[in-house]
Design a protein around this motif. Structure first.
Motif, PDB file in Angstrom:
ATOM      1  N   ALA A   9      49.368  19.911  93.837  1.00 57.50           N
ATOM      2  CA  ALA A   9      49.929  19.863  95.101  1.00 57.50           C
ATOM      3  C   ALA A   9      51.589  19.989  94.901  1.00 57.50           C
ATOM      4  CB  ALA A   9      49.541  18.917  96.033  1.00 57.50           C
ATOM      5  N   LEU A  10      52.123  19.115  94.262  1.00 60.27           N
ATOM      6  CA  LEU A  10      53.351  19.258  93.874  1.00 60.27           C
ATOM      7  C   LEU A  10      53.894  20.467  93.438  1.00 60.27           C
ATOM      8  CD1 LEU A  10      56.116  18.114  93.708  1.00 60.27           C
ATOM      9  CD2 LEU A  10      55.492  17.249  91.097  1.00 60.27           C
ATOM     10  N   ALA A  11      52.983  21.277  92.404  1.00 59.44           N
ATOM     11  CA  ALA A  11      52.942  22.517  91.890  1.00 59.44           C
ATOM     12  C   ALA A  11      53.234  23.671  92.933  1.00 59.44           C
ATOM     13  CB  ALA A  11      52.047  23.025  90.792  1.00 59.44           C
ATOM     14  N   ALA A  12      52.315  23.432  93.865  1.00 63.93           N
ATOM     15  CA  ALA A  12      52.171  24.299  94.908  1.00 63.93           C
ATOM     16  C   ALA A  12      53.318  24.377  95.910  1.00 63.93           C
ATOM     17  CB  ALA A  12      50.931  24.093  95.987  1.00 63.93           C
ATOM     18  N   LEU A  13      54.045  23.134  96.275  1.00 63.66           N
ATOM     19  CA  LEU A  13      55.018  22.830  96.901  1.00 63.66           C
ATOM     20  C   LEU A  13      56.373  23.587  96.366  1.00 63.66           C
ATOM     21  CD1 LEU A  13      56.319  21.624  99.231  1.00 63.66           C
ATOM     22  CD2 LEU A  13      56.657  19.474  98.166  1.00 63.66           C
ATOM     23  N   LEU A  14      56.531  23.478  94.853  1.00 65.74           N
ATOM     24  CA  LEU A  14      57.395  23.869  94.032  1.00 65.74           C
ATOM     25  C   LEU A  14      57.535  25.590  94.023  1.00 65.74           C
ATOM     26  CD1 LEU A  14      57.484  21.448  91.023  1.00 65.74           C
ATOM     27  CD2 LEU A  14      59.001  21.382  93.191  1.00 65.74           C
ATOM     28  N   TRP A  15      56.361  25.940  93.852  1.00 65.27           N
ATOM     29  CA  TRP A  15      56.283  27.339  93.988  1.00 65.27           C
ATOM     30  C   TRP A  15      56.390  27.848  95.338  1.00 65.27           C
ATOM     31  CZ3 TRP A  15      50.555  26.960  91.634  1.00 65.27           C
ATOM     32  CH2 TRP A  15      50.634  26.805  90.285  1.00 65.27           C
ATOM     33  N   ALA A  16      56.346  27.012  96.502  1.00 60.53           N
ATOM     34  CA  ALA A  16      56.595  27.494  97.823  1.00 60.53           C
ATOM     35  C   ALA A  16      58.105  27.605  97.811  1.00 60.53           C
ATOM     36  CB  ALA A  16      56.014  26.786  98.598  1.00 60.53           C
ATOM     37  N   THR A  17      58.994  26.996  97.109  1.00 62.97           N
ATOM     38  CA  THR A  17      60.545  27.288  97.396  1.00 62.97           C
ATOM     39  C   THR A  17      60.997  28.595  96.833  1.00 62.97           C
ATOM     40  OG1 THR A  17      61.006  26.165  95.017  1.00 62.97           O
ATOM     41  CG2 THR A  17      60.705  24.605  97.153  1.00 62.97           C
ATOM     42  N   THR A  18      60.188  29.302  95.847  1.00 58.95           N
ATOM     43  CA  THR A  18      60.677  30.643  95.709  1.00 58.95           C
ATOM     44  C   THR A  18      61.272  31.539  96.689  1.00 58.95           C
ATOM     45  OG1 THR A  18      59.076  30.501  93.840  1.00 58.95           O
ATOM     46  CG2 THR A  18      60.087  32.526  94.345  1.00 58.95           C
ATOM     47  N   GLY A  19      60.368  31.777  97.610  1.00 58.09           N
ATOM     48  CA  GLY A  19      60.719  32.881  98.813  1.00 58.09           C
ATOM     49  C   GLY A  19      61.565  32.318  99.579  1.00 58.09           C
ATOM     50  N   ILE A  20      61.737  30.775  99.649  1.00 54.42           N
ATOM     51  CA  ILE A  20      62.877  30.339 100.749  1.00 54.42           C
ATOM     52  C   ILE A  20      64.072  30.566 100.013  1.00 54.42           C
ATOM     53  CG2 ILE A  20      63.461  28.255 102.003  1.00 54.42           C
ATOM     54  CD1 ILE A  20      60.662  29.359 102.798  1.00 54.42           C
ATOM     55  N   VAL A  21      64.445  30.290  98.927  1.00 57.44           N
ATOM     56  CA  VAL A  21      65.562  30.270  98.020  1.00 57.44           C
ATOM     57  C   VAL A  21      65.743  31.711  98.126  1.00 57.44           C
ATOM     58  CG1 VAL A  21      67.018  29.755  95.980  1.00 57.44           C
ATOM     59  CG2 VAL A  21      65.330  28.223  96.878  1.00 57.44           C
ATOM     60  N   ALA A  22      64.889  32.556  97.734  1.00 60.44           N
ATOM     61  CA  ALA A  22      65.364  34.016  97.542  1.00 60.44           C
ATOM     62  C   ALA A  22      65.731  34.686  98.754  1.00 60.44           C
ATOM     63  CB  ALA A  22      63.992  34.507  97.060  1.00 60.44           C
ATOM     64  N   LYS A  23      65.189  34.253  99.996  1.00 59.56           N
ATOM     65  CA  LYS A  23      65.769  34.832 101.295  1.00 59.56           C
ATOM     66  C   LYS A  23      66.996  34.564 101.397  1.00 59.56           C
ATOM     67  CE  LYS A  23      64.521  36.925 104.919  1.00 59.56           C
ATOM     68  NZ  LYS A  23      64.161  38.180 104.822  1.00 59.56           N
ATOM     69  N   PHE A  24      67.445  33.348 101.280  1.00 59.16           N
ATOM     70  CA  PHE A  24      68.917  32.861 101.190  1.00 59.16           C
ATOM     71  C   PHE A  24      69.638  33.602 100.523  1.00 59.16           C
ATOM     72  CE2 PHE A  24      67.739  28.538 102.999  1.00 59.16           C
ATOM     73  CZ  PHE A  24      68.571  28.455 104.020  1.00 59.16           C
ATOM     74  N   LEU A  25      69.383  34.110  99.189  1.00 60.91           N
ATOM     75  CA  LEU A  25      70.347  34.920  98.264  1.00 60.91           C
ATOM     76  C   LEU A  25      70.207  36.280  98.911  1.00 60.91           C
ATOM     77  CD1 LEU A  25      69.091  33.633  94.736  1.00 60.91           C
ATOM     78  CD2 LEU A  25      71.319  34.059  95.442  1.00 60.91           C
ATOM     79  N   PHE A  26      69.062  36.835  99.177  1.00 54.61           N
ATOM     80  CA  PHE A  26      68.994  38.089  99.912  1.00 54.61           C
ATOM     81  C   PHE A  26      69.902  38.334 101.233  1.00 54.61           C
ATOM     82  CE2 PHE A  26      64.617  38.473  97.640  1.00 54.61           C
ATOM     83  CZ  PHE A  26      65.348  39.240  96.700  1.00 54.61           C
ATOM     84  N   THR A  27      69.991  37.175 101.920  1.00 49.84           N
ATOM     85  CA  THR A  27      70.956  37.312 103.045  1.00 49.84           C
ATOM     86  C   THR A  27      72.399  37.211 102.842  1.00 49.84           C
ATOM     87  OG1 THR A  27      68.920  36.295 104.326  1.00 49.84           O
ATOM     88  CG2 THR A  27      71.223  36.087 105.137  1.00 49.84           C
ATOM     89  N   GLU A  28      72.599  36.489 101.900  1.00 52.95           N
ATOM     90  CA  GLU A  28      74.098  36.179 101.532  1.00 52.95           C
ATOM     91  C   GLU A  28      74.589  37.080 100.531  1.00 52.95           C
ATOM     92  OE1 GLU A  28      74.656  32.173 100.522  1.00 52.95           O
ATOM     93  OE2 GLU A  28      73.706  31.238 102.245  1.00 52.95           O
ATOM     94  N   THR A  29      73.905  37.616  99.888  1.00 52.56           N
ATOM     95  CA  THR A  29      74.546  38.581  98.775  1.00 52.56           C
ATOM     96  C   THR A  29      73.632  39.907  98.835  1.00 52.56           C
ATOM     97  OG1 THR A  29      72.918  38.088  97.106  1.00 52.56           O
ATOM     98  CG2 THR A  29      74.712  36.545  97.179  1.00 52.56           C
ATOM     99  N   ASP A  30      74.389  40.703  97.990  1.00 51.50           N
ATOM    100  CA  ASP A  30      73.554  42.266  97.839  1.00 51.50           C
ATOM    101  C   ASP A  30      72.650  42.141  96.582  1.00 51.50           C
ATOM    102  OD1 ASP A  30      74.969  43.303 100.054  1.00 51.50           O
ATOM    103  OD2 ASP A  30      76.744  43.543  98.765  1.00 51.50           O
ATOM    104  N   LEU A  31      72.335  40.929  96.036  1.00 51.89           N
ATOM    105  CA  LEU A  31      71.436  40.951  94.972  1.00 51.89           C
ATOM    106  C   LEU A  31      69.986  41.714  95.114  1.00 51.89           C
ATOM    107  CD1 LEU A  31      71.394  39.574  91.859  1.00 51.89           C
ATOM    108  CD2 LEU A  31      69.891  37.804  93.220  1.00 51.89           C
TER     109      LEU A  31
END
Length: 318
Positions: A9-31
């Protein structure tokens, strides 16, 4: 078994952070999505190299001729399916992150990760020379209905049909299906972290020329420290720590239970996207998410050969 279930369950929660952090990066940068996919693998590779070397030493102590106890022992026949896994992983990473960029973390993850288990259950039957069971077909129909509800909900909340992002999420789902089927039915006998390292190394090699030719490396010097920290987080937390947590939990958790617990990841993403990013699925979308998740659970539990236990060799997620 409780500890193992909690680790998964912890692994599932950690995997879930990928899209969240990525969305912040795409919003703030041109990456670009492919650039982030490459950087994620580049950050994780040294970690998996250390784990692979540690695993190989343990195998050599236990049995000198154990399969995968040394990279030099791997034949071309063994490396071929691992290279195929790397190709699938490269396409999946790029298409999934692009889907997150074009739509949202919640809907992209729900489509990209909930459809593959159902598709695997459907396709594994003909691959084994059997007809798909009625339950498998019903699970697929239910999954399609849940996905359609997610798309309609996204249209309602965003005010437009974000078709490109949805198509990228569907591509990620199809590619991840191929990844799972290849990993499940390729009898290489290679150890876990050797497989992971070769897979991710191959994916990084495939993504590097794509990133260079598309100009994805341009503008990296403009990234601020917090953006590089976000890249490091994606490479370390969901990729490295999540992977280790999953396999540690798998040692004491039945395959059926683990496959069901992993389905928490898309729901974790949807919840985090709502809390952190303000992404709203709406009543129809929430219903679609639960219907899609139910289809995954049914497919994971009953989608294999009648009377057989579900396979434990399913591939890990984000």
């Amino acid at each position: 078994m409780i500890r193992g279930a909690l680790l998964i369950a912890l692994a599932a929660l950690l995997w879930a952070t990928t899209g969240i952090v990525a969305k912040f990066l795409f919003t703030e940068t041109d990456l670009q999505a492919t650039t982030l996919a490459f950087l994620r693998l580049a950050v994780a590779l040294p970690f998996f190299w250390v784990l692979m070397r540690r695993e190989q030493r343990q195998l050599q102590k236990a049995a000198t001729n154990a399969p995968g106890s040394s990279l030099r022992q791997l034949s071309l026949r063994s490396l071929a399916p691992l290279a195929a896994l790397g190709l699938f992983q490269a396409i999946y990473q790029g298409s999934y992150l692009l889907a997150v960029d074009l739509t949202g973390a919640g809907i992209a993850t729900l489509i990209a990760l909930c459809l593959p288990p159902v598709l695997v259950a459907l396709l594994s039957a003909p691959l084994l020379g059997e007809k798909p069971s009625l339950i498998t077909v019903l699970a697929l129909m239910t999954a399609v209905m849940g996905t359609a509800m997610l798309v309609f909900s996204d249209m309602d909340t965003s005010g437009t049909l974000r078709l490109a992002g949805i198509l990228m999420a569907l591509l990620a789902a199809l590619v991840y299906t191929g990844f799972t089927l290849t990993s499940r039915y390729s009898s290489t006998g290679t150890s876990v972290f050797t497989t992971a390292f070769i897979c991710f190394f191959t994916a990084a090699l495939i993504l590097l020329p794509v990133v260079v030719l598309s100009g994805g490396l341009e503008g990296l010097e403009e990234l601020k420290i917090r953006h590089w920290l976000m890249v490091a987080v994606i490479g370390i937390v969901p990729t490295c720590i999540g992977y280790v947590s999953f396999f540690a939990g798998m040692k004491t958790t039945p395959a059926t239970l683990s496959s069901i617990i992993v389905t928490l990841e898309p729901l974790f993403v949807a919840l985090l996207a709502w809390i952190i990013l303000g992404e709203i699925l709406g009543p129809v979308g929430i219903a679609g998410a639960f219907i899609l998740t139910a289809a995954v659970i049914v497919a994971s539990r009953y989608g294999g050969k009648p009377g057989a236990a579900p396979a434990s060799g399913t591939a890990t997620s984000n």
